[in-house]
Design a protein around this motif. Sequence first.
Motif, PDB file in Angstrom:
ATOM      1  N   THR A  73       0.830  -1.200   0.000  1.00 23.65           N
ATOM      2  CA  THR A  73       0.000   0.000   0.000  1.00 23.65           C
ATOM      3  C   THR A  73       0.866   1.251   0.000  1.00 23.65           C
ATOM      4  O   THR A  73       0.570   2.213  -0.706  1.00 23.65           O
ATOM      5  CB  THR A  73      -0.935   0.000   1.228  1.00 23.65           C
ATOM      6  OG1 THR A  73      -1.714  -1.194   1.201  1.00 23.65           O
ATOM      7  CG2 THR A  73      -1.834   1.208   1.250  1.00 23.65           C
TER       8      THR A  73
ATOM      9  N   ALA B 191       2.319   1.639  -3.441  1.00 24.82           N
ATOM     10  CA  ALA B 191       1.259   2.045  -4.370  1.00 24.82           C
ATOM     11  C   ALA B 191       0.923   3.525  -4.190  1.00 24.82           C
ATOM     12  O   ALA B 191       0.710   4.245  -5.173  1.00 24.82           O
ATOM     13  CB  ALA B 191       0.020   1.180  -4.166  1.00 24.82           C
ATOM     14  N   SER B 192       0.894   3.987  -2.940  1.00 28.14           N
ATOM     15  CA  SER B 192       0.627   5.408  -2.670  1.00 28.14           C
ATOM     16  C   SER B 192       1.738   6.283  -3.235  1.00 28.14           C
ATOM     17  O   SER B 192       1.480   7.344  -3.804  1.00 28.14           O
ATOM     18  CB  SER B 192       0.492   5.661  -1.175  1.00 28.14           C
ATOM     19  OG  SER B 192      -0.650   5.026  -0.672  1.00 28.14           O
TER      20      SER B 192
ATOM     21  N   ARG C  23       1.414   6.292  -6.992  1.00 26.85           N
ATOM     22  CA  ARG C  23       0.261   7.112  -7.364  1.00 26.85           C
ATOM     23  C   ARG C  23       0.591   8.602  -7.254  1.00 26.85           C
ATOM     24  O   ARG C  23       0.160   9.413  -8.064  1.00 26.85           O
ATOM     25  CB  ARG C  23      -0.947   6.757  -6.498  1.00 26.85           C
ATOM     26  CG  ARG C  23      -2.239   7.365  -6.966  1.00 26.85           C
ATOM     27  CD  ARG C  23      -3.484   6.816  -6.248  1.00 26.85           C
ATOM     28  NE  ARG C  23      -3.332   6.516  -4.834  1.00 26.85           N
ATOM     29  CZ  ARG C  23      -3.110   5.306  -4.325  1.00 26.85           C
ATOM     30  NH1 ARG C  23      -2.991   4.263  -5.120  1.00 26.85           N
ATOM     31  NH2 ARG C  23      -3.002   5.128  -3.024  1.00 26.85           N
ATOM     32  N   SER C  24       1.406   8.966  -6.247  1.00 25.85           N
ATOM     33  CA  SER C  24       1.768  10.382  -6.110  1.00 25.85           C
ATOM     34  C   SER C  24       2.604  10.849  -7.297  1.00 25.85           C
ATOM     35  O   SER C  24       2.479  11.989  -7.737  1.00 25.85           O
ATOM     36  CB  SER C  24       2.497  10.630  -4.785  1.00 25.85           C
ATOM     37  OG  SER C  24       3.804  10.096  -4.794  1.00 25.85           O
TER      38      SER C  24
ATOM     39  N   THR D 248       2.316   9.558 -10.352  1.00 25.29           N
ATOM     40  CA  THR D 248       1.332   9.645 -11.435  1.00 25.29           C
ATOM     41  C   THR D 248       0.540  10.939 -11.327  1.00 25.29           C
ATOM     42  O   THR D 248       0.302  11.614 -12.334  1.00 25.29           O
ATOM     43  CB  THR D 248       0.376   8.430 -11.392  1.00 25.29           C
ATOM     44  OG1 THR D 248       1.155   7.238 -11.496  1.00 25.29           O
ATOM     45  CG2 THR D 248      -0.644   8.483 -12.510  1.00 25.29           C
ATOM     46  N   ASP D 249       0.153  11.308 -10.094  1.00 28.05           N
ATOM     47  CA  ASP D 249      -0.646  12.511  -9.877  1.00 28.05           C
ATOM     48  C   ASP D 249       0.096  13.793 -10.244  1.00 28.05           C
ATOM     49  O   ASP D 249      -0.530  14.820 -10.521  1.00 28.05           O
ATOM     50  CB  ASP D 249      -1.124  12.588  -8.427  1.00 28.05           C
ATOM     51  CG  ASP D 249      -2.142  11.512  -8.086  1.00 28.05           C
ATOM     52  OD1 ASP D 249      -2.668  10.864  -9.020  1.00 28.05           O
ATOM     53  OD2 ASP D 249      -2.393  11.305  -6.881  1.00 28.05           O
TER      54      ASP D 249
ATOM     55  N   ARG E 205       1.131   7.216 -17.099  1.00 26.27           N
ATOM     56  CA  ARG E 205       0.872   6.316 -15.960  1.00 26.27           C
ATOM     57  C   ARG E 205       1.885   5.175 -15.926  1.00 26.27           C
ATOM     58  O   ARG E 205       2.444   4.845 -14.882  1.00 26.27           O
ATOM     59  CB  ARG E 205      -0.556   5.779 -16.045  1.00 26.27           C
ATOM     60  CG  ARG E 205      -0.954   4.915 -14.854  1.00 26.27           C
ATOM     61  CD  ARG E 205      -2.421   4.540 -14.905  1.00 26.27           C
ATOM     62  NE  ARG E 205      -3.315   5.677 -14.895  1.00 26.27           N
ATOM     63  CZ  ARG E 205      -3.735   6.298 -13.787  1.00 26.27           C
ATOM     64  NH1 ARG E 205      -3.334   5.884 -12.616  1.00 26.27           N
ATOM     65  NH2 ARG E 205      -4.567   7.311 -13.858  1.00 26.27           N
TER      66      ARG E 205
ATOM     67  N   SER F  27       5.280   6.467 -15.027  1.00 29.17           N
ATOM     68  CA  SER F  27       5.280   6.878 -13.617  1.00 29.17           C
ATOM     69  C   SER F  27       5.555   5.693 -12.703  1.00 29.17           C
ATOM     70  O   SER F  27       6.288   5.812 -11.714  1.00 29.17           O
ATOM     71  CB  SER F  27       3.949   7.533 -13.241  1.00 29.17           C
ATOM     72  OG  SER F  27       3.815   8.762 -13.895  1.00 29.17           O
ATOM     73  N   ARG F  28       4.962   4.558 -13.005  1.00 25.91           N
ATOM     74  CA  ARG F  28       5.205   3.341 -12.206  1.00 25.91           C
ATOM     75  C   ARG F  28       6.672   2.933 -12.313  1.00 25.91           C
ATOM     76  O   ARG F  28       7.301   2.576 -11.319  1.00 25.91           O
ATOM     77  CB  ARG F  28       4.288   2.219 -12.699  1.00 25.91           C
ATOM     78  CG  ARG F  28       4.365   0.973 -11.894  1.00 25.91           C
ATOM     79  CD  ARG F  28       3.391   1.011 -10.759  1.00 25.91           C
ATOM     80  NE  ARG F  28       3.388  -0.293 -10.098  1.00 25.91           N
ATOM     81  CZ  ARG F  28       2.947  -0.470  -8.904  1.00 25.91           C
ATOM     82  NH1 ARG F  28       2.440   0.529  -8.236  1.00 25.91           N
ATOM     83  NH2 ARG F  28       2.968  -1.646  -8.352  1.00 25.91           N
TER      84      ARG F  28
ATOM     85  N   ARG G 104       4.921  12.034  -0.877  1.00 22.04           N
ATOM     86  CA  ARG G 104       5.070  10.675  -0.329  1.00 22.04           C
ATOM     87  C   ARG G 104       6.550  10.346  -0.182  1.00 22.04           C
ATOM     88  O   ARG G 104       6.937   9.189  -0.217  1.00 22.04           O
ATOM     89  CB  ARG G 104       4.404   9.654  -1.246  1.00 22.04           C
ATOM     90  CG  ARG G 104       2.942   9.902  -1.468  1.00 22.04           C
ATOM     91  CD  ARG G 104       2.142   9.512  -0.269  1.00 22.04           C
ATOM     92  NE  ARG G 104       0.725   9.626  -0.617  1.00 22.04           N
ATOM     93  CZ  ARG G 104      -0.215   9.730   0.270  1.00 22.04           C
ATOM     94  NH1 ARG G 104       0.073   9.725   1.543  1.00 22.04           N
ATOM     95  NH2 ARG G 104      -1.466   9.823  -0.102  1.00 22.04           N
TER      96      ARG G 104
END
Length: 190
Positions: A28, A31-32, A35-36, A38-39, A45, A48-49, A103
């Motif tokens: 988690t 993933a957070s 995602r930050s 990506t945001d 996307r 970003s990963r 993050r």
Amino acid sequence: MTYVAFACRILLFGVFLLALAGKVRSRTAFASFARSITDLRLFSRKVSRAAAAAVIAGEVAVLLLLVPPRTAPLGLAAAVLLLLAFTAGIVVALRGGRRAPCRCFGASATPLGPLHVVRNLILAGTGAAGFAVMTALPAAGWPAHAGGGAVAAVAAIVAALLVARLDDLAALFRTGRPAPVAARPRAVHK
């Protein structure tokens, strides 16, 4: 000057260790973090990963390089480059009006802002100072006296902890309340 180089190494080792631990402590958390990125919309996307994984790999490399005195200058240089890349990404995102949560150390929900730019530039300056000392004085790998080394190490560890909690400290002085912490997903029981 040996103590300066030693303190710079310990500080950056602590900061990168805390940052890495915050990102990989759970799926988690990672993933957070992904995602930050990506945001921030700096990359697609999919990229970003991959960028999130590259950050993890870069932080691990810095940590491994900072420990042995022979590779410490390379570790300091790598830390500076990584911090400058992070700073550039933050600046580009901020100029585009994107303020995703930071993050950097895990669970903070504080949006990226100028404070994060300043923090990274100070850390990059710390790495550059350590690099300069270690390349000018090749014997600067370990402190000459244990007592001085202990003082440098304790000061660096305290500084690393303060850097890791910077969002909370800034929020405390801004509003008298701690920074928001990201909500953790609740377990669904069936």
